[in-house]
Design a protein around this motif. Structure first.
Motif, short mmCIF file in Angstrom:
data_model
loop_
_atom_site.label_atom_id
_atom_site.label_comp_id
_atom_site.label_asym_id
_atom_site.label_seq_id
_atom_site.Cartn_x
_atom_site.Cartn_y
_atom_site.Cartn_z
N VAL A 57 -48.61 18.09 -22.49
CA VAL A 57 -47.36 18.73 -22.09
C VAL A 57 -46.17 17.83 -22.42
N CYS A 58 -46.35 16.54 -22.24
CA CYS A 58 -45.31 15.57 -22.59
C CYS A 58 -44.95 15.67 -24.08
N ASP A 59 -45.95 15.69 -24.94
CA ASP A 59 -45.70 15.80 -26.37
C ASP A 59 -44.97 17.10 -26.71
N GLY A 66 -36.34 17.80 -28.01
CA GLY A 66 -35.74 16.73 -28.79
C GLY A 66 -35.53 15.45 -28.01
N ILE A 67 -36.51 15.06 -27.22
CA ILE A 67 -36.40 13.84 -26.41
C ILE A 67 -36.73 12.64 -27.29
N GLU A 68 -35.77 11.76 -27.43
CA GLU A 68 -35.96 10.56 -28.24
C GLU A 68 -36.25 9.37 -27.34
N ASN A 69 -36.78 8.32 -27.93
CA ASN A 69 -37.04 7.11 -27.16
C ASN A 69 -35.74 6.46 -26.74
N GLY A 70 -35.75 5.95 -25.52
CA GLY A 70 -34.59 5.27 -24.97
C GLY A 70 -34.86 3.78 -24.79
N GLN A 71 -34.04 3.15 -23.97
CA GLN A 71 -34.12 1.71 -23.74
C GLN A 71 -34.46 1.36 -22.30
N PHE A 72 -34.78 2.35 -21.48
CA PHE A 72 -35.00 2.10 -20.05
C PHE A 72 -36.50 1.93 -19.78
N ASP A 73 -36.92 0.70 -19.59
CA ASP A 73 -38.33 0.41 -19.32
C ASP A 73 -38.45 -0.23 -17.94
N ASN A 74 -38.64 0.58 -16.95
CA ASN A 74 -38.75 0.07 -15.59
C ASN A 74 -40.18 -0.31 -15.22
N VAL A 75 -41.12 -0.04 -16.09
CA VAL A 75 -42.52 -0.37 -15.79
C VAL A 75 -42.83 -1.82 -16.14
N SER A 76 -42.51 -2.23 -17.37
CA SER A 76 -42.85 -3.60 -17.76
C SER A 76 -42.00 -4.63 -17.03
N SER A 77 -40.84 -4.23 -16.52
CA SER A 77 -40.00 -5.17 -15.78
C SER A 77 -40.37 -5.24 -14.30
N CYS A 78 -41.32 -4.43 -13.88
CA CYS A 78 -41.72 -4.42 -12.47
C CYS A 78 -42.53 -5.67 -12.13
N LYS A 79 -42.12 -6.33 -11.07
CA LYS A 79 -42.80 -7.56 -10.63
C LYS A 79 -43.99 -7.26 -9.72
N TYR A 80 -44.08 -6.04 -9.27
CA TYR A 80 -45.09 -5.66 -8.28
C TYR A 80 -45.97 -4.54 -8.84
N LYS A 81 -46.85 -4.04 -8.03
CA LYS A 81 -47.69 -2.93 -8.45
C LYS A 81 -46.81 -1.71 -8.73
#
Length: 148
Positions: A57-59, A66-81
């Motif tokens: 469904v995401c694809d 027309g969803i393009e890649n952005g610059q917001f990566d809140n997962v890899s910057s997460c210090k916790y679970k």
């Protein structure tokens, strides 16, 4: 929409979170790509789409809207679970349902929540906002700022 859409809303919010993570976009940016009609369609389609994988469904959304890649990566910057996609989907579902009465319809409520400051606060996985009490989230949303 004149029916109970609680589970469809949960699926839709979880899918928005999944797409945001996959494309590194803020969740409001995902919602902004959909017209009111497209958002209403996706809410109705959630009853069927939940049988498909999020990936599929995401694809489809990425291509159709027309969803393009952005610059917001809140997962890899997460210090916790990192909370699950469904954890965050439930947070949004609860908040949207809690404030829906203030809006003309559910679509307006969805857009208002995702376009508000609270969406970025929920997406900050290094804070405690996403697992805050639902009443606190609602009151903060209504106040237009995080309450002390």
């Amino acid at each position: 929409m004149n029916r109970n859409y609680k589970e469809e809303l949960f699926y839709l919010c979880s899918l928005i979170e999944f797409i945001g993570r996959k494309t590194n976009n803020r969740r409001g940016d995902i919602v902004a790509r959909l017209s009111d009609q497209a958002l209403a369609h996706q809410l109705r389609a959630a009853e069927v789409n939940h049988c498909l994988s999020f990936e599929q469904v995401c694809d489809e959304w990425i291509e159709d809207y027309g969803i393009e890649n952005g610059q917001f990566d809140n997962v890899s910057s997460c210090k916790y679970k990192v909370p699950t996609v469904m954890d965050i989907g439930r947070v949004y579902q609860t908040l949207i349902m809690d404030v829906e009465k203030s809006y003309k319809n559910i679509i307006e409520a969805i857009k208002a929540v995702y376009f508000s400051f609270i969406s970025n606060e929920i997406s900050d996985f290094n804070s405690s906002v996403y697992y805050s009490n639902p009443d606190y989230l609602r009151c903060s949303y209504e106040a237009g700022k995080l309450l002390d």
